[in-house]
Design a protein around this motif. Sequence first.
Motif, PDB file in Angstrom:
ATOM      1  N   MET A  13       0.768  -1.166  -0.019  1.00 32.94           N
ATOM      2  CA  MET A  13       0.387   0.043   0.026  1.00 32.94           C
ATOM      3  C   MET A  13       0.865   1.742   0.140  1.00 32.94           C
ATOM      4  SD  MET A  13      -2.939   1.386   0.162  1.00 32.94           S
ATOM      5  CE  MET A  13      -4.057   0.091   0.275  1.00 32.94           C
ATOM      6  N   GLN A  14       2.351   1.100   0.721  1.00 33.58           N
ATOM      7  CA  GLN A  14       3.100   2.503   0.773  1.00 33.58           C
ATOM      8  C   GLN A  14       3.915   2.221  -0.174  1.00 33.58           C
ATOM      9  OE1 GLN A  14       5.484   1.832   3.878  1.00 33.58           O
ATOM     10  NE2 GLN A  14       4.479   2.395   5.303  1.00 33.58           N
ATOM     11  N   LEU A  17       0.602   3.735  -3.484  1.00 32.35           N
ATOM     12  CA  LEU A  17       0.860   5.686  -2.852  1.00 32.35           C
ATOM     13  C   LEU A  17       2.076   6.420  -3.324  1.00 32.35           C
ATOM     14  CD1 LEU A  17      -0.691   5.191   0.931  1.00 32.35           C
ATOM     15  CD2 LEU A  17      -1.576   6.321  -0.735  1.00 32.35           C
ATOM     16  N   ALA A  20       1.644   6.482  -6.761  1.00 33.51           N
ATOM     17  CA  ALA A  20       0.781   7.976  -7.681  1.00 33.51           C
ATOM     18  C   ALA A  20       0.925   9.111  -7.143  1.00 33.51           C
ATOM     19  CB  ALA A  20      -0.715   7.001  -6.374  1.00 33.51           C
ATOM     20  N   GLU A  21       1.482   9.351  -5.533  1.00 32.64           N
ATOM     21  CA  GLU A  21       1.958  10.635  -5.552  1.00 32.64           C
ATOM     22  C   GLU A  21       3.749  11.035  -6.054  1.00 32.64           C
ATOM     23  OE1 GLU A  21       2.580  10.577  -1.528  1.00 32.64           O
ATOM     24  OE2 GLU A  21       0.605   9.787  -0.895  1.00 32.64           O
ATOM     25  N   LEU A  51      -2.114  16.425  -3.549  1.00 34.27           N
ATOM     26  CA  LEU A  51      -1.816  15.742  -2.281  1.00 34.27           C
ATOM     27  C   LEU A  51      -2.070  15.774  -1.226  1.00 34.27           C
ATOM     28  CD1 LEU A  51       2.313  16.540  -3.219  1.00 34.27           C
ATOM     29  CD2 LEU A  51       1.274  14.207  -4.121  1.00 34.27           C
ATOM     30  N   PHE A  55      -4.851  13.275  -1.066  1.00 33.08           N
ATOM     31  CA  PHE A  55      -4.165  12.002  -0.765  1.00 33.08           C
ATOM     32  C   PHE A  55      -3.960  12.433   0.922  1.00 33.08           C
ATOM     33  CE2 PHE A  55      -3.084  11.986  -5.329  1.00 33.08           C
ATOM     34  CZ  PHE A  55      -2.902  10.286  -5.458  1.00 33.08           C
ATOM     35  N   ARG A  56      -4.646  12.928   1.674  1.00 35.77           N
ATOM     36  CA  ARG A  56      -4.249  13.444   2.528  1.00 35.77           C
ATOM     37  C   ARG A  56      -2.136  13.356   3.905  1.00 35.77           C
ATOM     38  NH1 ARG A  56      -9.133  16.179   4.207  1.00 35.77           N
ATOM     39  NH2 ARG A  56     -10.693  14.547   3.356  1.00 35.77           N
ATOM     40  N   VAL A  57      -1.733  13.830   2.670  1.00 33.34           N
ATOM     41  CA  VAL A  57      -1.056  14.029   2.994  1.00 33.34           C
ATOM     42  C   VAL A  57      -0.564  16.068   4.199  1.00 33.34           C
ATOM     43  CG1 VAL A  57       1.597  14.672   1.970  1.00 33.34           C
ATOM     44  CG2 VAL A  57       0.112  13.128   0.960  1.00 33.34           C
ATOM     45  N   HIS A 338       7.426  10.285   2.564  1.00 39.66           N
ATOM     46  CA  HIS A 338       8.017   9.795   2.248  1.00 39.66           C
ATOM     47  C   HIS A 338       9.253   9.612   1.986  1.00 39.66           C
ATOM     48  CE1 HIS A 338       4.221   7.705  -0.072  1.00 39.66           C
ATOM     49  NE2 HIS A 338       4.366   9.550  -0.366  1.00 39.66           N
TER      50      HIS A 338
END
Length: 459
Positions: A13-14, A17, A20-21, A51, A55-57, A338
């Motif tokens: 999942m990480q 993500l 995608a980001e 983002l 993506f809730r970053v 990240h």
Amino acid sequence: MLAASATLEETHMQIALFIAELLVVLGCIVMGTRSSGVGLGLWGGTGVAILVFVFRVPPGSPPVDALLIVLSVVLASSMMQSAGGIDWMVSVAAKLIARNPKQITLVAPLISFLFSVGAGTSNILYPLLPVIQDLSYRNGIRPSRPLSLSVVATGVALACSPVSAAMAAMVTLTDVAPWNFELVDILKVTIPAAVVGIVVSSFVVNRLGKELAEDPEVQAKIARGELAPPRTGAAEVKADVTVTSAGRNAAIIFLLGVAVIVLFGLFKALRPLDASGDPVSMTPIIEIVMFVAGTVILLVSRPKVGEIPTMTVFKAGMVSAIALFGLAWLTDTFLGAHAKLISEGVGGLVTAAPWIFALGVFLVCVLTTSQSTATRTIVPIGLAAGIPLGLLSGMWAGAFAGIYLLPTNGSQIAAANFDTSGTTKLGTKLVDHSFFAPTLILAVTTIGFGALFGVLWGG
């Protein structure tokens, strides 16, 4: 077993993500490149919005320090330009080039580099282009050689200038804990790397293309009367600029400001202390010195303050600041989310093959034609990867040549238009223009010597 499966699923999942980001970041850079100018900044800000809200970053930190350096330098240099300082610098550069016409493929790029370093901008090259063209042709030297290398040399010059937007971005990234790699630490690697790179490149570039006497296109133009034959020892060539005492004074004041910045960088004991008792960092020092330089220019040379926003340096600087704001904020947001994955995954790859970092800076320069954008986008990745800062600085400087890989820059177009002999070409296939080979040659040589000097004494 279930715990291991959950951990594996979480890792997948990480990674998903992250990809995608990353696609969002790359997509915004591509769209910003297509828009160019302030569009780079707008798309960068839009990427931050995607983002954060999709993506809730957590939002990263806007590059406030770098922006303030850019604004202070742009203000001071625009004051200098309004007073006629850049015209005076151009006239001096033209005289220096004219003294050694037979060695113009070496001298012209070095002088163009030197004055771009002092001014913090490549714009100083434009009035020199007809001088370089005329002197080279009259001395029987193919004009495309000195013209192309002079253009590309101004690109790497911005990695050697204490007052360029790219250096502002670099200093604010490295002159902080845990790196504490200051302006002088960068310059002692980038300047010798660029100078040696230009010298070596000049010998190679001086062999590109046919000699004028053997070029059928040039000889056909001469035969038709469209072009006068080369005539050595003709009248003195001068840059088409107006030189005034006010311009001279403004340029000297600005250059003294640059010298003061370097002096503070060399000798920490000269700096005042901050609240913790340590010497003030170079970020506020650069800003303060540039404000003082601009004020002294205002008092001594009396430029028209109302004209400052119309200066080419001011316009170009504001566009750079907007692009830097949006894209730097975007990359900081992405990298902050990240940091561990990049340092462990990408870091191992870059550490094993550091040239990948140089390639990254080079490619972003190609796509955005902005050294400051490439700095804020790729240098944080190099820092996270643990590349030694001397090595990083040397490769960073050489990769700046990448902005001229494609024939889309204003100085490239101007050089081709000024070359009445027709030897400087923009091409039709993106890779058949006169700047392609010099760009690759200077990039490779400067990256190579930069890596060497960085390892030897860069830290």
